[in-house]
Design a protein around this motif. Sequence first.
Motif, mmCIF file in Angstrom:
data_model
loop_
_atom_site.group_PDB
_atom_site.id
_atom_site.type_symbol
_atom_site.label_atom_id
_atom_site.label_comp_id
_atom_site.label_asym_id
_atom_site.label_seq_id
_atom_site.Cartn_x
_atom_site.Cartn_y
_atom_site.Cartn_z
ATOM 1 N N MET A 1 0.819 -1.196 0.000
ATOM 2 C CA MET A 1 0.000 0.000 0.000
ATOM 3 C C MET A 1 0.860 1.256 0.000
ATOM 4 S SD MET A 1 -2.991 1.273 0.070
ATOM 5 C CE MET A 1 -3.803 2.767 0.465
ATOM 6 N N SER A 2 1.961 1.231 0.722
ATOM 7 C CA SER A 2 2.792 2.430 0.825
ATOM 8 C C SER A 2 3.473 2.767 -0.502
ATOM 9 C CB SER A 2 3.839 2.263 1.927
ATOM 10 O OG SER A 2 4.724 1.210 1.606
ATOM 11 N N GLN A 3 3.663 1.782 -1.373
ATOM 12 C CA GLN A 3 4.278 2.079 -2.659
ATOM 13 C C GLN A 3 3.288 2.721 -3.626
ATOM 14 O OE1 GLN A 3 5.688 -1.576 -4.272
ATOM 15 N NE2 GLN A 3 3.700 -2.578 -4.220
ATOM 16 N N TRP A 4 1.993 2.561 -3.383
ATOM 17 C CA TRP A 4 0.973 3.159 -4.229
ATOM 18 C C TRP A 4 0.584 4.561 -3.781
ATOM 19 C CZ3 TRP A 4 -0.097 1.419 -8.837
ATOM 20 C CH2 TRP A 4 0.136 0.087 -9.124
ATOM 21 N N LEU A 5 0.898 4.910 -2.575
ATOM 22 C CA LEU A 5 0.507 6.214 -2.042
ATOM 23 C C LEU A 5 1.081 7.383 -2.844
ATOM 24 C CD1 LEU A 5 -1.143 7.576 0.135
ATOM 25 C CD2 LEU A 5 0.860 7.537 1.608
ATOM 26 N N PRO A 6 2.364 7.393 -3.198
ATOM 27 C CA PRO A 6 2.870 8.501 -4.030
ATOM 28 C C PRO A 6 2.188 8.570 -5.405
ATOM 29 C CG PRO A 6 4.695 7.292 -3.066
ATOM 30 C CD PRO A 6 3.459 6.522 -2.763
ATOM 31 N N VAL A 7 1.877 7.425 -5.996
ATOM 32 C CA VAL A 7 1.199 7.398 -7.296
ATOM 33 C C VAL A 7 -0.193 8.002 -7.168
ATOM 34 C CG1 VAL A 7 0.307 5.880 -9.104
ATOM 35 C CG2 VAL A 7 2.530 5.405 -8.069
ATOM 36 N N ILE A 8 -0.882 7.653 -6.101
ATOM 37 C CA ILE A 8 -2.236 8.190 -5.874
ATOM 38 C C ILE A 8 -2.172 9.699 -5.647
ATOM 39 C CG2 ILE A 8 -4.193 8.157 -4.286
ATOM 40 C CD1 ILE A 8 -3.645 5.138 -3.928
ATOM 41 N N ILE A 9 -1.208 10.147 -4.865
ATOM 42 C CA ILE A 9 -1.074 11.583 -4.593
ATOM 43 C C ILE A 9 -0.732 12.345 -5.875
ATOM 44 C CG2 ILE A 9 0.329 13.299 -3.385
ATOM 45 C CD1 ILE A 9 0.437 11.331 -1.028
ATOM 46 N N ILE A 10 0.174 11.810 -6.682
ATOM 47 C CA ILE A 10 0.539 12.465 -7.947
ATOM 48 C C ILE A 10 -0.660 12.492 -8.899
ATOM 49 C CG2 ILE A 10 1.958 12.223 -10.027
ATOM 50 C CD1 ILE A 10 4.215 11.217 -8.162
ATOM 51 N N GLY A 11 -1.396 11.399 -8.966
ATOM 52 C CA GLY A 11 -2.601 11.354 -9.813
ATOM 53 C C GLY A 11 -3.629 12.368 -9.362
ATOM 54 N N PHE A 12 -3.824 12.497 -8.057
ATOM 55 C CA PHE A 12 -4.760 13.481 -7.507
ATOM 56 C C PHE A 12 -4.293 14.903 -7.822
ATOM 57 C CE2 PHE A 12 -6.524 15.963 -3.936
ATOM 58 C CZ PHE A 12 -7.880 15.728 -4.175
ATOM 59 N N ALA A 13 -3.001 15.160 -7.707
ATOM 60 C CA ALA A 13 -2.470 16.490 -8.001
ATOM 61 C C ALA A 13 -2.650 16.838 -9.483
ATOM 62 C CB ALA A 13 -0.987 16.558 -7.622
ATOM 63 N N ILE A 14 -2.436 15.871 -10.363
ATOM 64 C CA ILE A 14 -2.634 16.107 -11.794
ATOM 65 C C ILE A 14 -4.110 16.405 -12.073
ATOM 66 C CG2 ILE A 14 -2.599 14.976 -14.064
ATOM 67 C CD1 ILE A 14 -0.009 13.584 -13.159
ATOM 68 N N ALA A 15 -5.003 15.672 -11.421
ATOM 69 C CA ALA A 15 -6.438 15.915 -11.602
ATOM 70 C C ALA A 15 -6.821 17.308 -11.111
ATOM 71 C CB ALA A 15 -7.244 14.847 -10.865
ATOM 72 N N LEU A 16 -6.207 17.756 -10.023
ATOM 73 C CA LEU A 16 -6.497 19.104 -9.516
ATOM 74 C C LEU A 16 -6.030 20.182 -10.482
ATOM 75 C CD1 LEU A 16 -5.678 18.859 -5.698
ATOM 76 C CD2 LEU A 16 -7.887 19.279 -6.754
ATOM 77 N N VAL A 17 -4.952 19.928 -11.195
ATOM 78 C CA VAL A 17 -4.446 20.908 -12.162
ATOM 79 C C VAL A 17 -5.254 20.860 -13.458
ATOM 80 C CG1 VAL A 17 -2.474 21.497 -13.608
ATOM 81 C CG2 VAL A 17 -2.127 20.944 -11.195
ATOM 82 N N LEU A 18 -5.564 19.678 -13.955
ATOM 83 C CA LEU A 18 -6.255 19.544 -15.231
ATOM 84 C C LEU A 18 -7.749 19.846 -15.152
ATOM 85 C CD1 LEU A 18 -4.590 16.391 -16.820
ATOM 86 C CD2 LEU A 18 -4.181 18.795 -17.322
ATOM 87 N N PRO A 20 -9.643 22.387 -13.694
ATOM 88 C CA PRO A 20 -10.014 23.748 -14.123
ATOM 89 C C PRO A 20 -9.626 24.059 -15.562
ATOM 90 C CG PRO A 20 -9.000 23.802 -11.952
ATOM 91 C CD PRO A 20 -8.843 22.407 -12.477
ATOM 92 N N VAL A 21 -8.545 23.458 -16.044
ATOM 93 C CA VAL A 21 -8.135 23.698 -17.434
ATOM 94 C C VAL A 21 -9.195 23.147 -18.389
ATOM 95 C CG1 VAL A 21 -6.410 23.113 -19.187
ATOM 96 C CG2 VAL A 21 -5.695 23.777 -16.883
#
Length: 88
Positions: A1-18, A20-21
Amino acid sequence: MSQWLPVIIIGFAIALVLGPVMWLKPNQRDSRLADLRGRAAQKGITVQIQALPPRLIKALLRFITTGGMTARGCKLVGPSSASGWSMS
């Protein structure tokens, strides 16, 4: 689970940026409407905003306040004459 946490956070951050665009991108209906307006402008078609005739305003207000056409039996017909609308 801990190895997927950075991927999930990065995916969430990309979704937050894309997110509004994507709101700024016109949808298919807006694109078609802009194309139609552009072609109409090329052919010389213009749009003018004009005041409604007082008689039509009274009829529309009566229609709205009484709940429909059946109250007075008037029928809105148009556009027909130089004013654009007529009552019959």
